[in-house]
Design a protein around this motif. Structure first.
Motif, mmCIF file in Angstrom:
data_model
loop_
_atom_site.group_PDB
_atom_site.id
_atom_site.type_symbol
_atom_site.label_atom_id
_atom_site.label_comp_id
_atom_site.label_asym_id
_atom_site.label_seq_id
_atom_site.Cartn_x
_atom_site.Cartn_y
_atom_site.Cartn_z
ATOM 1 N N VAL A 1 14.215 38.850 44.408
ATOM 2 C CA VAL A 1 14.692 38.036 45.523
ATOM 3 C C VAL A 1 15.695 37.044 44.951
ATOM 4 O O VAL A 1 15.369 36.287 44.037
ATOM 5 C CB VAL A 1 13.532 37.272 46.199
ATOM 6 C CG1 VAL A 1 14.063 36.437 47.350
ATOM 7 C CG2 VAL A 1 12.477 38.242 46.701
ATOM 8 N N GLY A 2 16.919 37.096 45.453
ATOM 9 C CA GLY A 2 17.941 36.181 44.967
ATOM 10 C C GLY A 2 18.320 35.196 46.048
ATOM 11 O O GLY A 2 17.732 34.124 46.173
ATOM 12 N N CYS A 3 19.279 35.614 46.876
ATOM 13 C CA CYS A 3 19.840 34.683 47.860
ATOM 14 C C CYS A 3 18.974 34.510 49.098
ATOM 15 O O CYS A 3 19.035 33.489 49.767
ATOM 16 C CB CYS A 3 21.216 35.181 48.281
ATOM 17 S SG CYS A 3 21.145 36.778 49.132
ATOM 18 N N GLU A 4 18.202 35.549 49.426
ATOM 19 C CA GLU A 4 17.403 35.587 50.672
ATOM 20 C C GLU A 4 18.260 35.493 51.924
ATOM 21 O O GLU A 4 17.788 35.110 52.987
ATOM 22 C CB GLU A 4 16.334 34.490 50.696
ATOM 23 C CG GLU A 4 15.298 34.662 49.606
ATOM 24 C CD GLU A 4 14.195 33.650 49.694
ATOM 25 O OE1 GLU A 4 13.325 33.816 50.556
ATOM 26 O OE2 GLU A 4 14.215 32.680 48.900
ATOM 27 N N GLY B 1 20.844 38.128 52.444
ATOM 28 C CA GLY B 1 21.549 39.389 52.604
ATOM 29 C C GLY B 1 22.861 39.483 51.853
ATOM 30 O O GLY B 1 23.682 40.351 52.148
ATOM 31 N N VAL B 2 23.075 38.640 50.880
ATOM 32 C CA VAL B 2 24.366 38.601 50.191
ATOM 33 C C VAL B 2 24.338 39.287 48.827
ATOM 34 O O VAL B 2 25.256 40.031 48.480
ATOM 35 C CB VAL B 2 24.841 37.133 50.018
ATOM 36 C CG1 VAL B 2 26.151 37.078 49.229
ATOM 37 C CG2 VAL B 2 25.015 36.478 51.372
ATOM 38 N N CYS B 3 23.290 39.070 48.045
ATOM 39 C CA CYS B 3 23.354 39.423 46.615
ATOM 40 C C CYS B 3 22.903 40.839 46.280
ATOM 41 O O CYS B 3 23.276 41.381 45.246
ATOM 42 C CB CYS B 3 22.542 38.428 45.793
ATOM 43 S SG CYS B 3 20.747 38.645 45.946
ATOM 44 N N GLY B 4 22.084 41.454 47.111
ATOM 45 C CA GLY B 4 21.640 42.830 46.870
ATOM 46 C C GLY B 4 20.496 42.981 45.880
ATOM 47 O O GLY B 4 20.067 44.104 45.614
ATOM 48 N N ALA B 5 19.974 41.884 45.363
ATOM 49 C CA ALA B 5 18.879 41.981 44.384
ATOM 50 C C ALA B 5 17.626 42.623 44.988
ATOM 51 O O ALA B 5 16.808 43.197 44.273
ATOM 52 C CB ALA B 5 18.536 40.595 43.840
ATOM 53 N N CYS B 6 17.492 42.523 46.302
ATOM 54 C CA CYS B 6 16.282 42.975 47.000
ATOM 55 C C CYS B 6 16.414 44.381 47.569
ATOM 56 O O CYS B 6 15.602 44.781 48.395
ATOM 57 C CB CYS B 6 15.988 42.002 48.140
ATOM 58 S SG CYS B 6 17.335 41.984 49.354
ATOM 59 N N ARG C 1 18.577 45.723 52.769
ATOM 60 C CA ARG C 1 18.275 44.438 52.143
ATOM 61 C C ARG C 1 16.837 44.084 52.498
ATOM 62 O O ARG C 1 16.537 43.803 53.665
ATOM 63 C CB ARG C 1 19.183 43.340 52.703
ATOM 64 C CG ARG C 1 20.657 43.608 52.594
ATOM 65 C CD ARG C 1 21.067 43.512 51.182
ATOM 66 N NE ARG C 1 22.432 43.124 51.029
ATOM 67 C CZ ARG C 1 23.240 43.638 50.106
ATOM 68 N NH1 ARG C 1 22.804 44.584 49.294
ATOM 69 N NH2 ARG C 1 24.465 43.213 49.983
ATOM 70 N N CYS D 1 15.355 41.460 52.095
ATOM 71 C CA CYS D 1 15.224 40.075 52.573
ATOM 72 C C CYS D 1 15.690 39.912 54.012
ATOM 73 O O CYS D 1 15.516 38.842 54.592
ATOM 74 C CB CYS D 1 15.992 39.114 51.670
ATOM 75 S SG CYS D 1 17.784 39.251 51.829
HETATM 76 S S1 FES Z 1 17.821 38.452 48.135
HETATM 77 FE FE1 FES Z 1 19.986 38.517 48.137
HETATM 78 S S2 FES Z 1 20.454 40.123 49.529
HETATM 79 FE FE2 FES Z 1 18.308 39.922 49.634
#
Ligand code: FES
Ligand code: FES
Length: 161
Positions: free
Chosen positions: A38-41, A43-48, A58, A60
């Motif tokens: 979980v990064g940005c929460e 929908g921006v970073c794609g970590a999830c 996504r 998140c």
């Molecule tokens: S936590 Fe960054 S897109 Fe979901």
């Protein structure tokens, strides 16, 4: 609370969840599948990034209740099945990760890309992974690794004909 039933990495799962709980939190907190991050929460970073019914989403932005009845695949499932072993090896060989925070999402995205566009070129790789942020590598090594796998798989397909 709402009961949901779904298949996660090939196993049937049924749980009571809060309607507001996001899929990524459900996977990480309820099922202890912590490979996806979980990064940005927002929908921006794609970590999830995870797969729901074969499509990357996504985690998140996707509610756990939306996954009721669905088939979900996470980095754990893809990794355990061996489906992305070549991608993992290429990332390792090309040093396409440093802190590794983005890597699970990046691999899930790369796997989806190569399934959809097996003959993708470097520009296509860059475009497709543009929704997955990496703060460490500068992306070149990641693109190299994905391109290498695309070329190796193309060679295997030609050899199989
Ligand atoms: S936590 Fe960054 S897109 Fe979901
Ligand atoms: S390897 Fe650190 S964010 Fe990508």
């Amino acid at each position: 609370m709402t009961r949901i039933s779904l298949t996660v990495n090939g196993e049937r799962v049924s749980r009571e969840v809060e309607p507001r709980q996001h899929l990524i939190d459900f996977l990480r907190l309820e099922l202890q599948l912590t490979g996806s991050h979980v990064g940005c929460e927002h929908g921006v970073c794609g970590a999830c990034t995870v797969k729901v019914d074969g499509t990357i989403v996504r985690g998140c932005l996707f509610l756990a209740v939306q996954a009721d009845g669905a088939t979900v695949e996470t980095i754990e499932g893809l990794s355990d099945s061996g489906a992305i072993a070549d991608l993992q090896a290429a990332f390792h060989a090309r040093n396409a990760l440093q802190c590794g925070y983005c890597t699970a999402g990046m691999l899930v995205t790369a796997d989806a890309l190569l399934a959809q566009k097996p003959d993708v070129d470097r520009d296509g790789i860059r475009e497709y992974i543009s929704g997955n942020y990496c703060r460490c590598t500068g992306y070149h090594a990641i693109v190299d690794a994905i391109e290498t796998v695309a070329q190796e798989r193309a060679k295997q397909r030609r050899g199989a004909r």
